[in-house]
Design a protein around this motif. Structure first.
Motif, PDB file in Angstrom:
ATOM      1  N   ALA A  95       0.806  -1.224   0.000  1.00  0.00           N
ATOM      2  CA  ALA A  95       0.000   0.000   0.000  1.00  0.00           C
ATOM      3  C   ALA A  95       0.841   1.276   0.000  1.00  0.00           C
ATOM      4  O   ALA A  95       0.406   2.301  -0.520  1.00  0.00           O
ATOM      5  N   ALA A  96       2.029   1.241   0.572  1.00  0.00           N
ATOM      6  CA  ALA A  96       2.831   2.461   0.771  1.00  0.00           C
ATOM      7  C   ALA A  96       3.017   3.293  -0.505  1.00  0.00           C
ATOM      8  O   ALA A  96       2.789   4.510  -0.473  1.00  0.00           O
ATOM      9  N   PRO A  97       3.425   2.702  -1.639  1.00  0.00           N
ATOM     10  CA  PRO A  97       3.581   3.534  -2.842  1.00  0.00           C
ATOM     11  C   PRO A  97       2.264   4.147  -3.313  1.00  0.00           C
ATOM     12  O   PRO A  97       2.237   5.283  -3.775  1.00  0.00           O
ATOM     13  N   LEU A  98       1.176   3.412  -3.158  1.00  0.00           N
ATOM     14  CA  LEU A  98      -0.135   3.920  -3.579  1.00  0.00           C
ATOM     15  C   LEU A  98      -0.583   5.095  -2.718  1.00  0.00           C
ATOM     16  O   LEU A  98      -1.295   5.983  -3.183  1.00  0.00           O
ATOM     17  N   LYS A  99      -0.174   5.115  -1.452  1.00  0.00           N
ATOM     18  CA  LYS A  99      -0.553   6.194  -0.536  1.00  0.00           C
ATOM     19  C   LYS A  99       0.068   7.527  -0.932  1.00  0.00           C
ATOM     20  O   LYS A  99      -0.436   8.577  -0.565  1.00  0.00           O
ATOM     21  N   ARG A 100       1.150   7.492  -1.680  1.00  0.00           N
ATOM     22  CA  ARG A 100       1.813   8.728  -2.115  1.00  0.00           C
ATOM     23  C   ARG A 100       1.042   9.420  -3.238  1.00  0.00           C
ATOM     24  O   ARG A 100       1.208  10.605  -3.473  1.00  0.00           O
ATOM     25  N   MET A 101       0.216   8.670  -3.938  1.00  0.00           N
ATOM     26  CA  MET A 101      -0.554   9.221  -5.055  1.00  0.00           C
ATOM     27  C   MET A 101      -1.787   9.951  -4.537  1.00  0.00           C
ATOM     28  O   MET A 101      -2.304   9.636  -3.474  1.00  0.00           O
ATOM     29  N   ARG A 102      -2.240  10.919  -5.327  1.00  0.00           N
ATOM     30  CA  ARG A 102      -3.442  11.677  -5.001  1.00  0.00           C
ATOM     31  C   ARG A 102      -4.397  11.657  -6.188  1.00  0.00           C
ATOM     32  O   ARG A 102      -3.978  11.447  -7.329  1.00  0.00           O
ATOM     33  N   LYS A 103      -5.648  11.921  -5.896  1.00  0.00           N
ATOM     34  CA  LYS A 103      -6.658  12.039  -6.959  1.00  0.00           C
ATOM     35  C   LYS A 103      -6.156  13.033  -8.003  1.00  0.00           C
ATOM     36  O   LYS A 103      -5.595  14.073  -7.661  1.00  0.00           O
ATOM     37  N   HIS A 105      -9.164  -9.252  -2.458  1.00  0.00           N
ATOM     38  CA  HIS A 105      -8.876 -10.649  -2.125  1.00  0.00           C
ATOM     39  C   HIS A 105      -8.628 -11.452  -3.403  1.00  0.00           C
ATOM     40  O   HIS A 105      -9.554 -11.665  -4.189  1.00  0.00           O
ATOM     41  N   VAL A 106      -7.389 -11.865  -3.620  1.00  0.00           N
ATOM     42  CA  VAL A 106      -7.034 -12.674  -4.780  1.00  0.00           C
ATOM     43  C   VAL A 106      -7.012 -14.148  -4.394  1.00  0.00           C
ATOM     44  O   VAL A 106      -7.525 -14.997  -5.112  1.00  0.00           O
ATOM     45  N   SER A 107      -6.414 -14.438  -3.240  1.00  0.00           N
ATOM     46  CA  SER A 107      -6.359 -15.813  -2.723  1.00  0.00           C
ATOM     47  C   SER A 107      -6.227 -15.738  -1.203  1.00  0.00           C
ATOM     48  O   SER A 107      -6.113 -14.648  -0.635  1.00  0.00           O
ATOM     49  N   ASP A 108      -6.224 -16.888  -0.548  1.00  0.00           N
ATOM     50  CA  ASP A 108      -6.124 -16.903   0.910  1.00  0.00           C
ATOM     51  C   ASP A 108      -4.855 -16.237   1.429  1.00  0.00           C
ATOM     52  O   ASP A 108      -4.838 -15.680   2.515  1.00  0.00           O
ATOM     53  N   ASP A 109      -3.785 -16.274   0.637  1.00  0.00           N
ATOM     54  CA  ASP A 109      -2.523 -15.698   1.103  1.00  0.00           C
ATOM     55  C   ASP A 109      -2.080 -14.465   0.292  1.00  0.00           C
ATOM     56  O   ASP A 109      -0.948 -14.020   0.400  1.00  0.00           O
ATOM     57  N   PHE A 110      -2.982 -13.899  -0.517  1.00  0.00           N
ATOM     58  CA  PHE A 110      -2.630 -12.710  -1.295  1.00  0.00           C
ATOM     59  C   PHE A 110      -3.820 -11.764  -1.371  1.00  0.00           C
ATOM     60  O   PHE A 110      -4.844 -12.067  -1.995  1.00  0.00           O
ATOM     61  N   CYS A 111      -3.668 -10.613  -0.715  1.00  0.00           N
ATOM     62  CA  CYS A 111      -4.713  -9.598  -0.681  1.00  0.00           C
ATOM     63  C   CYS A 111      -4.061  -8.239  -0.950  1.00  0.00           C
ATOM     64  O   CYS A 111      -3.821  -7.454  -0.042  1.00  0.00           O
ATOM     65  N   PRO A 112      -3.745  -7.948  -2.228  1.00  0.00           N
ATOM     66  CA  PRO A 112      -2.994  -6.741  -2.563  1.00  0.00           C
ATOM     67  C   PRO A 112      -3.807  -5.457  -2.412  1.00  0.00           C
ATOM     68  O   PRO A 112      -5.023  -5.455  -2.542  1.00  0.00           O
ATOM     69  N   SER A 113      -3.084  -4.368  -2.154  1.00  0.00           N
ATOM     70  CA  SER A 113      -3.682  -3.031  -2.136  1.00  0.00           C
ATOM     71  C   SER A 113      -3.749  -2.518  -3.563  1.00  0.00           C
ATOM     72  O   SER A 113      -2.864  -2.787  -4.381  1.00  0.00           O
ATOM     73  N   ARG A 114      -4.803  -1.754  -3.841  1.00  0.00           N
ATOM     74  CA  ARG A 114      -5.034  -1.248  -5.194  1.00  0.00           C
ATOM     75  C   ARG A 114      -5.611   0.161  -5.151  1.00  0.00           C
ATOM     76  O   ARG A 114      -6.133   0.595  -4.137  1.00  0.00           O
ATOM     77  N   ARG A 115      -5.534   0.826  -6.305  1.00  0.00           N
ATOM     78  CA  ARG A 115      -6.187   2.124  -6.515  1.00  0.00           C
ATOM     79  C   ARG A 115      -6.945   2.065  -7.820  1.00  0.00           C
ATOM     80  O   ARG A 115      -6.529   1.391  -8.766  1.00  0.00           O
ATOM     81  N   ASN A 116      -8.032   2.814  -7.897  1.00  0.00           N
ATOM     82  CA  ASN A 116      -8.807   2.900  -9.136  1.00  0.00           C
ATOM     83  C   ASN A 116      -8.164   3.912 -10.076  1.00  0.00           C
ATOM     84  O   ASN A 116      -7.798   5.014  -9.663  1.00  0.00           O
TER      85      ASN A 116
END
Length: 124
Positions: free
Chosen positions: A31-39, A76-87
């Motif tokens: 999530a950290a790199p995505l948090k640097r982005m803004r609308k 939620h992609v799988s039981d052990d992979f739940c990546p952060s995303r942005r639209n």
């Protein structure tokens, strides 16, 4: 607030999937790199490889999009992979080789090895 431009590095197959989904995902879902982005910031995807697990080179800018909102969410992609995303709202564009552009791209410090970009670069 000023508009920022970000480069995300991912294999071309992953980029094309992200474009279809309208999302950005970085650093294996961190999530950290995505948090640097803004609308209203822009992202540019750079693909050094065609496919993540194969050696075939790509060296292209493969997508351009605009950050839609300030929301970061987990998918939620799988039981052990739940990546952060942005639209992302992706613009219609063609893939573009980086090779003839290297000398003109100021953010590439080492022009000899310039096709090796960090996972997330901020364009000033």
């Amino acid at each position: 607030m000023k508009t920022n431009y970000w480069i995300i590095v991912a294999s071309k197959d992953h980029v094309k999937d992200a474009v279809l989904q309208g999302i950005a995902q970085t650093c294996h879902g961190k999530a950290a790199p995505l948090k640097r982005m803004r609308k209203d910031d822009y992202i540019i995807y750079y693909s050094g490889k065609q496919t993540i697990s194969k050696p075939e080179k790509c060296h292209e800018f493969t997508a351009l999009g605009k950050v839609v909102d300030d929301e970061i969410y987990q998918h939620h992609v799988s039981d052990d992979f739940c990546p952060s995303r942005r639209n992302i709202d992706f613009l219609e564009c063609e893939d573009l080789s980086i090779l003839p552009l290297i000398n003109d791209l100021q953010f590439i410090q080492n022009k000899k090895n310039g096709v090796t970009l960090s996972v997330l670069e901020f364009l000033k």
